[in-house]
Design a protein around this motif. Structure first.
Motif, PDB file in Angstrom:
ATOM      1  N   LYS A 439     -32.318   7.250 -21.680  1.00  9.02           N
ATOM      2  CA  LYS A 439     -32.040   7.863 -23.078  1.00  9.02           C
ATOM      3  C   LYS A 439     -30.621   8.122 -23.515  1.00  9.02           C
ATOM      4  CE  LYS A 439     -36.788   9.242 -23.897  1.00  9.02           C
ATOM      5  NZ  LYS A 439     -37.900  10.352 -24.218  1.00  9.02           N
ATOM      6  N   ASP A 440     -30.289   7.559 -24.504  1.00 11.68           N
ATOM      7  CA  ASP A 440     -28.937   7.936 -25.398  1.00 11.68           C
ATOM      8  C   ASP A 440     -28.988   9.444 -25.922  1.00 11.68           C
ATOM      9  OD1 ASP A 440     -30.345   7.661 -27.717  1.00 11.68           O
ATOM     10  OD2 ASP A 440     -29.337   5.930 -28.318  1.00 11.68           O
ATOM     11  N   TRP A 442     -29.448  10.424 -28.561  1.00 16.59           N
ATOM     12  CA  TRP A 442     -30.482  10.459 -29.782  1.00 16.59           C
ATOM     13  C   TRP A 442     -31.966  10.293 -29.321  1.00 16.59           C
ATOM     14  CZ3 TRP A 442     -25.786   8.090 -30.328  1.00 16.59           C
ATOM     15  CH2 TRP A 442     -24.906   8.703 -31.121  1.00 16.59           C
ATOM     16  N   GLY A 443     -32.145  10.057 -27.846  1.00 23.59           N
ATOM     17  CA  GLY A 443     -33.403  10.052 -27.478  1.00 23.59           C
ATOM     18  C   GLY A 443     -34.042   8.578 -27.367  1.00 23.59           C
ATOM     19  N   ASN A 444     -33.129   7.605 -27.571  1.00 24.26           N
ATOM     20  CA  ASN A 444     -33.484   6.144 -27.571  1.00 24.26           C
ATOM     21  C   ASN A 444     -33.338   5.454 -26.184  1.00 24.26           C
ATOM     22  OD1 ASN A 444     -33.990   6.218 -30.573  1.00 24.26           O
ATOM     23  ND2 ASN A 444     -31.837   5.991 -31.049  1.00 24.26           N
ATOM     24  N   TRP A 445     -34.078   4.725 -25.598  1.00 29.01           N
ATOM     25  CA  TRP A 445     -34.015   4.110 -24.620  1.00 29.01           C
ATOM     26  C   TRP A 445     -33.054   2.972 -24.493  1.00 29.01           C
ATOM     27  CZ3 TRP A 445     -35.693   6.225 -20.317  1.00 29.01           C
ATOM     28  CH2 TRP A 445     -36.806   6.785 -20.191  1.00 29.01           C
ATOM     29  N   VAL A 446     -31.999   2.952 -23.997  1.00 30.51           N
ATOM     30  CA  VAL A 446     -30.904   1.997 -23.758  1.00 30.51           C
ATOM     31  C   VAL A 446     -30.781   1.428 -22.240  1.00 30.51           C
ATOM     32  CG1 VAL A 446     -29.980   2.735 -25.968  1.00 30.51           C
ATOM     33  CG2 VAL A 446     -29.182   3.832 -23.757  1.00 30.51           C
ATOM     34  N   ILE A 447     -30.015   0.313 -21.930  1.00 33.52           N
ATOM     35  CA  ILE A 447     -29.751  -0.006 -20.945  1.00 33.52           C
ATOM     36  C   ILE A 447     -28.825   1.022 -20.191  1.00 33.52           C
ATOM     37  CG2 ILE A 447     -28.538  -1.776 -19.542  1.00 33.52           C
ATOM     38  CD1 ILE A 447     -29.975  -3.710 -21.509  1.00 33.52           C
ATOM     39  N   SER A 448     -28.999   1.279 -19.083  1.00 35.80           N
ATOM     40  CA  SER A 448     -28.208   2.396 -18.194  1.00 35.80           C
ATOM     41  C   SER A 448     -26.857   1.875 -18.147  1.00 35.80           C
ATOM     42  CB  SER A 448     -28.766   2.635 -16.866  1.00 35.80           C
ATOM     43  OG  SER A 448     -28.110   3.445 -16.115  1.00 35.80           O
TER      44      SER A 448
END
Length: 597
Positions: A439-440, A442-448
């Motif tokens: 999670k970034d 802002w709580g969004n799932w992104v690639i690590s």
């Protein structure tokens, strides 16, 4: 009345909650991988696998490549002794342990080859529950045996405990499919059978001319002594010399035994009848694929050669193994492998017996509770391929040093001499990659951030069911699911023009799954392309960011405290132990390194 089909099964709290496991990629640490400096034989095995990480995630990581591939599984999970659960409800204790086993056994079952065997080592605390659980996964018809393994003797402090002294554990043996099960007859050495007390001095002659004398007379003649001189000549070594003589002449040493007509075939019945009528003359009945029958005076002649077998290079008196293994105690268990593993290490001879029963050289063996590395060490010495998984630091402090010693030929303990091991081979050390998504701010799932382009491609291939197999010529052939179906993964955004060019290069004979950060085109405009955005395309496939599926007792919810006992004393648990203000007892993760070998 309900029409829903019901079945007999074991239930517990949380059984129907199935984790959506992330199929992680494995990252090799070449500094920890190890191999011999030279090839010792043409059969050396170098592609063995040691994985340091959570064993449930590691099993999931293996599933794509090794499903239906493992010939033998041996696991020695931590025993649910209850010591870790003094502060928790009894129902919670059993449910947690069973749930953890259920998740792992389901994946292990998928990894096992159709002809393979699973060995599960357990004590009597959860034996009954585990049998019911494993029957459900493997099928009760595929339960081969419940073996009692004698691991100690009635001595020491435990002999002073009240009641029955516990000296045994159990090994559950299951076939993946009993009708296709690969197994071998395994024998163990036993004491001489004193019932064989006769000797045929002219066994080379026709059977009707055979002359019998006592075993002791034959032994005396062989050594040129009188019977009264035996003790003087051999002393305490008499029994050893007698057995050596018997084994050397096992085709001449015999006994007779009563046999009923119904226990032999029709041709043999005639020979048996003649032996009753013509006394002191041997009668014969030939058999095609089995030893011939010989009878005298209404009894069958049994030969000692059928009691003898070569075991570990020695010709000994032997018998088929049963479901009681009381011959594998090791006086030097603490020294095996050159590593110390208090109360957890299992004898190499135990693993050797399991592998003898179920595998051949070159077969694949798996242990997902590797502990001190006993299974890996024995499999390597027996020239089997192996995969070992260990979450705890034992992977570094025990397994790697032990395996380096085996590979270098410096480990002469355990079964080294029995199996004729010298040196050679190697293994690759892997750790589990971190979760693909994080999670970034802002709580969004992104690639690590830990993933470069190559790792992203490998991870997405595994998630989408493709084998990572980049082509040297065609950049878009990064993985395949068939001869004509491929996958292309990029962290870039693709334009309409790029997709047109890609579609033309793929052609009409192939199909391509395109996984990209974004695209600017109509996805339906390309009949040979399927276009998906990442990470959106994989968000719902599994649980992200979870690295530990072991049971950390310290994190469990505490059961309600019992009321204070009259008189102002501290509350006492049902087991009679004082509670520690709601704090969990200190213990390692139950499913990390606590079982071990």
């Amino acid at each position: 009345m309900s029409n829903r089909k019901q079945r007999l099964e074991l239930t517990w709290i949380g059984k129907d909650e199935r984790p959506r496991l992330e199929p992680r990629i494995l990252l090799e640490d070449e500094d920890k991988s190890y191999h011999a400096k030279a090839r010792v034989t043409d059969h050396d095995i170098f592609d063995n696998i040691l994985i340091h990480g959570d064993n449930l995630l590691a099993l999931k990581a293996l599933e794509q490549e090794f499903e239906d591939s493992v010939q033998a599984i041996y696991i020695d999970p931590p025993f649910n002794t209850g010591e870790a659960f003094d502060n928790y409800d009894d129902g919670m204790e059993h449910s947690l342990w069973l749930d953890l086993m259920y998740k792992r056994l389901n994946v292990l079952h998928r990894l096992l080859h159709e002809s393979g065997t699973a060995f599960i080592h357990i004590d009597d605390n959860e034996l009954g529950y585990l049998i019911a659980l494993t029957d459900e996964i493997f099928g009760r018809r595929n339960r081969v045996s419940v073996v009692t393994f004698k691991q100690s003797s009635v001595s020491g402090p435990k002999a002073r405990n009240p009641g029955v002294v516990s000296i045994a554990n159990y090994v559950l043996i299951y076939a993946k499919n009993k009708s296709a099960w690969k197994n071998k007859n395994v024998y163990r050495a036993i004491a001489r059978d004193s019932r064989y007390a006769k000797f045929i001095e002219n066994v080379e002659a026709p059977h009707r001319e055979w002359r019998f004398l006592s075993l002791k007379d034959a032994f005396c003649r062989f050594h040129g002594v009188e019977e009264k001189e035996l003790d003087c000549k051999f002393g305490s070594r008499l029994e050893a010399h007698l057995e050596k003589f018997i084994l050397k002449h096992s085709e001449k040493v015999v006994r007779t035994a009563r046999v009923a007509d119904k226990d032999v075939n029709e041709d043999a019945r005639d020979a048996l009848r003649r032996s009753r009528e013509e006394l002191n003359v041997v009668q014969h009945s030939a058999r095609d694929s089995l030893d011939d029958f010989y009878f005298i005076n209404g009894e069958q002649i049994a030969f000692y050669r059928n009691k003898a077998r070569e075991i570990d290079g020695k010709y000994v008196t032997a018998e088929r193994i049963s479901n009681l293994w009381d011959d594998l105690l090791s006086n030097n268990l603490h020294k095996e492998g050159g590593v110390s593993f208090k109360k957890g290490k299992k004898p190499e001879a135990l693993i050797k017996r399991c592998l003898e029963l179920s595998t051949s050289p070159g077969d694949l063996v798996l242990d997902s509770f590797l502990g001190s590395g006993t299974t890996a060490a024995v499999a390597h010495k027996m020239r089997r391929r192996w995969i070992g998984i260990e979450l705890g630091d034992h992977a570094l402090t025990h397994v790697i040093p032990r395996m380096r010693s085996v590979i270098d030929g410096q480990d002469d303990s355990g079964v080294t001499k029995e199996v004729g091991w010298k040196s050679g081979g190697g293994f690759r050390y892997y750790r589990l990659a971190p979760s693909l998504l994080e999670k970034d701010a802002w709580g969004n799932w992104v690639i690590s951030k830990d993933y470069d382009a190559t790792k992203v491609t490998q991870a997405v291939c595994k998630l989408m069911g493709f084998v990572y197999q980049p082509d040297e010529i065609h950049f878009w052939m990064q993985g395949r699911s068939s001869e004509t179906d491929f996958i292309y993964v990029t962290t870039q955004s693709l334009t309409h023009a790029q997709l047109v060019a890609l579609s033309e290069e793929v052609g009409d004979e192939c199909t391509l799954l395109v996984c990209c950060k974004a695209f600017r085109a109509d996805p339906d405009a390309f009949p040979n392309l399927t276009i998906r955005k990442i990470p959106q395309a994989v968000l719902r496939k599994c649980e992200w960011g979870k690295d530990d599926y072991s049971l950390n007792v310290a994190n469990l919810p505490a059961a309600p405290r019992e009321p204070d006992v009259p008189g102002g004393g501290e509350p006492i648990s049902k087991a009679g132990r004082r509670r520690d203000n709601g704090k969990a007892a200190s213990q390692d993760d139950l499913f990390s390194q606590g079982g071990g070998k």
